[in-house]
Design an enzyme around this catalytic site. Structure first.
Site, short mmCIF file in Angstrom:
data_model
loop_
_atom_site.label_atom_id
_atom_site.label_comp_id
_atom_site.label_asym_id
_atom_site.label_seq_id
_atom_site.Cartn_x
_atom_site.Cartn_y
_atom_site.Cartn_z
N SER A 1 0.83 -1.21 0.00
CA SER A 1 0.00 0.00 0.00
C SER A 1 0.86 1.25 0.00
CB SER A 1 -0.92 0.01 1.23
OG SER A 1 -1.85 -1.05 1.18
N ARG B 1 0.01 8.04 5.78
CA ARG B 1 -0.96 7.31 6.60
C ARG B 1 -2.36 7.87 6.42
NH1 ARG B 1 -0.24 3.36 10.19
NH2 ARG B 1 1.91 2.62 10.42
N HIS C 1 -3.43 6.53 3.16
CA HIS C 1 -3.71 5.10 3.33
C HIS C 1 -5.07 4.88 3.97
CE1 HIS C 1 -3.36 1.16 5.48
NE2 HIS C 1 -2.85 0.80 4.31
#
Length: 224
Positions: A24, A47, A50
């Protein structure tokens, strides 16, 4: 290797949790392309992307100089984290705060907060910020849902009642969300992380908070 036959036409690249993260992050890095974030800021931004699969949101993020370091130092000093809603409380790795002497708190569901909000004809989010600033000096405020919580925190700061170590302010919505973040973006004297526009939410606020707490953990390991 685990059985990957889901009896579907599509077969996942991997079912290994660590590899899923790695894949990812590599996809995010490739698709993001060039950017102006520092290395530490990028750890937070990736993050957030994500958690949201939203590159536009990631690109719109704003950091004051030293914001991440302020968050790291706050955690390592055992300062508390205040969340506007319980979703942040549930999604954050609170054990990382506890092992450094702090904890994560959310007051929006407290009976006294609900009672006072009803009496004043205002939001529980506003009253919960007032309660938090009475109970805690400094600390990190993580606001991902309630624009009124962010606006109230800004008011308390301007009036000299509150002085957080760091604000992570990324509330989502159509009513006052973008405006509350615009107010934060011009706030002076307090480190903050925010984004531009209506997008945001508890999920991405948790992602940013977790990124910083992971960096704090890494710092603690390095100094042992």
């Amino acid at each position: 290797m685990a059985n990957m036959n889901f009896n579907t036409k599509f077969t996942p690249l991997t079912v290994d949790p660590d590899k899923i993260y790695d894949y990812s992050f590599s996809i995010i890095k490739e698709e993001m392309g060039e950017h102006s974030f520092t290395d530490e800021q990028w750890l937070v931004v990736r993050r957030v992307i994500h958690a949201s699969a939203d590159f536009e949101l990631g690109r719109s993020m704003i950091f004051t100089p030293g914001a991440i370091e302020a968050g790291i130092q706050s955690i390592l000093a055992g300062r508390h984290v205040v969340a506007d809603v319980q979703m942040i409380e549930s999604g954050s790795g609170r054990k990382r705060f506890q092992k450094h002497g702090g904890d994560l708190h959310c007051y929006i569901a407290d009976e006294d907060v609900a009672k006072e909000a009803k009496a004043q004809g205002t939001t529980r989010a506003i009253i919960s910020m007032q309660k938090a600033t009475r109970l805690h000096d400094g600390g990190i405020y993580a606001i991902g849902n309630a624009p009124t919580a962010l606006l109230e925190l800004i008011r308390l700061i301007k009036e000299g009642i509150a002085k957080p170590d760091l604000i992570i302010g990324m509330p989502v919505g159509f009513v006052s969300a973008a405006e509350s973040k615009a107010e934060l973006a011009v706030l002076e004297g307090i480190p903050f992380i925010t984004n531009v526009g209506r997008k945001g939410g508890s999920t991405v606020t948790v992602a940013a908070l977790n990124a910083i707490s992971l960096m704090a953990d890494e710092r603690a390991k390095q100094t042992k």
